[in-house]
Design an enzyme around this catalytic site. Sequence first.
Site, PDB file in Angstrom:
ATOM      1  N   LYS A 166     -59.582  18.449 -41.823  1.00  0.00           N
ATOM      2  CA  LYS A 166     -58.267  18.094 -41.307  1.00  0.00           C
ATOM      3  C   LYS A 166     -57.607  19.401 -40.876  1.00  0.00           C
ATOM      4  O   LYS A 166     -57.307  20.261 -41.702  1.00  0.00           O
ATOM      5  CB  LYS A 166     -57.457  17.370 -42.378  1.00  0.00           C
ATOM      6  N   GLY A 221     -52.794  24.606 -49.983  1.00  0.00           N
ATOM      7  CA  GLY A 221     -51.488  24.394 -49.380  1.00  0.00           C
ATOM      8  C   GLY A 221     -50.401  24.265 -50.425  1.00  0.00           C
ATOM      9  O   GLY A 221     -50.484  24.839 -51.518  1.00  0.00           O
ATOM     10  N   SER A 222     -49.385  23.481 -50.111  1.00  0.00           N
ATOM     11  CA  SER A 222     -48.209  23.379 -50.965  1.00  0.00           C
ATOM     12  C   SER A 222     -48.451  22.460 -52.157  1.00  0.00           C
ATOM     13  O   SER A 222     -49.346  21.615 -52.145  1.00  0.00           O
ATOM     14  CB  SER A 222     -47.032  22.823 -50.150  1.00  0.00           C
ATOM     15  N   GLY A 225     -47.612  18.724 -50.923  1.00  0.00           N
ATOM     16  CA  GLY A 225     -48.662  18.097 -50.123  1.00  0.00           C
ATOM     17  C   GLY A 225     -49.939  17.904 -50.902  1.00  0.00           C
ATOM     18  O   GLY A 225     -50.586  16.849 -50.830  1.00  0.00           O
ATOM     19  N   GLY A 226     -50.309  18.915 -51.676  1.00  0.00           N
ATOM     20  CA  GLY A 226     -51.540  18.827 -52.451  1.00  0.00           C
ATOM     21  C   GLY A 226     -51.468  17.772 -53.529  1.00  0.00           C
ATOM     22  O   GLY A 226     -52.439  17.044 -53.771  1.00  0.00           O
ATOM     23  N   GLU A 245     -55.855  23.904 -54.281  1.00  0.00           N
ATOM     24  CA  GLU A 245     -55.118  25.118 -54.629  1.00  0.00           C
ATOM     25  C   GLU A 245     -53.700  24.909 -54.114  1.00  0.00           C
ATOM     26  O   GLU A 245     -53.490  24.773 -52.909  1.00  0.00           O
ATOM     27  CB  GLU A 245     -55.760  26.349 -53.975  1.00  0.00           C
ATOM     28  N   CYS A 282     -51.197  33.570 -51.046  1.00  0.00           N
ATOM     29  CA  CYS A 282     -51.093  32.731 -52.244  1.00  0.00           C
ATOM     30  C   CYS A 282     -51.081  33.571 -53.513  1.00  0.00           C
ATOM     31  O   CYS A 282     -50.689  33.080 -54.570  1.00  0.00           O
ATOM     32  CB  CYS A 282     -52.237  31.726 -52.281  1.00  0.00           C
ATOM     33  N   GLU A 375     -42.412  29.269 -56.947  1.00  0.00           N
ATOM     34  CA  GLU A 375     -42.842  30.069 -55.808  1.00  0.00           C
ATOM     35  C   GLU A 375     -41.865  29.925 -54.643  1.00  0.00           C
ATOM     36  O   GLU A 375     -41.447  28.829 -54.293  1.00  0.00           O
ATOM     37  CB  GLU A 375     -44.228  29.626 -55.352  1.00  0.00           C
TER      38      GLU A 375
END
Length: 507
Positions: A166, A221-222, A225-226, A245, A282, A375
Amino acid sequence: MAAEPVWSVDPRTGKPREQVAIEATAAEVDRAVRAAHAALPALADRPVRAAFLRTAADLLDGARAHVIEAADAETALGPTRLTGELARTTAQLRAFADAVEEGAHLDVRIDHADPARTPPWPDLRRWKVPLGVVAVYSAGNFPLAFSVPGGDTASALAAGCPVVVKAHPDHPATSELCASVLRRAAARHGLPEDVVSLVHGFAAGVELVRHPLVSAAGFTGSVRGGRALYDAACARPVPIPFHGELGSLNPVVVTGAAAEERAAELGAGLAGSMTLGAGQFCTKPGLVLVPDGEAGEQLLKSLADAVSQGEPAVMLDHRMRDAFVEGVRERAALPDVAAPVTPGAGGEHTVSAGFLTVPAARLTRAGRHDALLEECFGPVTVVARYASREEALAVLARLPGNLTATLHAADGEPGAPELLAALTPLAGRVLVGGWPTGVAVAPAQHHGGPYPAATSTATSVGITAIERWLRPVTYQSTPESLLPPELHDANPLRVPRRVNGVPDPAR
């Protein structure tokens, strides 16, 4: 509803560059996954698989100028950074090719039948097989190393799993270019091009993780979203592994003795690490515990001097820029928070680096200041001034999981073991000295950590990342004629293995 066009956008201006693709419909996602699933048997040949990975690396190197130009136009990360990222990307493709040829990832174990045991043992032969189609979700901040040709894709292909990627909306043109290179590499070795496919669009990403023929997923990603995709993976009628992650604060502890020894060096090093890539790594150190007192003030002065010299930077997209500016504003407005160098908007399209300070006592208990323990993506860090080691330990006890944790202490300092012991449960990689930005692609590397840094205990960097896409199978009392060559007694393919509990002497 009609599918939306996918545009490549210049983050330096916020203006569209070109239309790259159309967001994939549910039917198109279904076709991509089914084509990938049909390609699964073609990846069974390990020598061909290894050759494919090496050719992919060679073709990416050959397309270097075009790849770097496309990635810079979409991310503003700059040719120097992207040249290094491409080198890392092709190096890990070649490293996985070497691993595939060696065969240690198969983890072959053979226990011969032993009727004299109580109870008796049958003949048992264990190895690992690929899970199936893997969905890969590209990262915005690494358009190469954690995207279409990156570690998730490379490790999944090395395991023998076809991949449907994706694409990240911040670099769709780069994604299309890299996908075409990988597909061309597959064709050169007689593999179906559909061992690597690419889809665009938010809805396509959701369809992908829900597809019944997708067997596992990798995400960078975030947290938001994750976590949504992770929950979807777990809610399926047949749940699948989701290796995500998500987010990380990456705490750093500086002891009093370390600050007295090298305050200026530590301040400059911190500045370089927290502003690297506009603070979009990250592994950026987002919380730094520094002792109160003169040595701590010297460190802060060095940090302020170094950060003040930096130029405004362009972030990956304007949405991230706006979130950074708002996040800094909210944090700076908290009681007892100061900004020796004010971070925030540097211009219409840029941001300025800076840092916030706060008494560590504000972070030892739940309250409004908990925002400082989350974060903030971009060039900012929070420096918490602690009055005692006990206060520093109290802050560490409140932290969630992280990718990294760092200790700066003097040699032989008595309190260092206790601090190191407090940092170890917090992260997948613990540093003593140095700074966490920069992740070596090495066999002993671990890039992951307790939630929310990651959703599993696996690594997304290093050769052992291949383990995410494999599952063990044991054959019991099976005639050798039915076994794969890797499990034959003669070990004709010379793979590393253990026989009756000891390394195979044939190796």
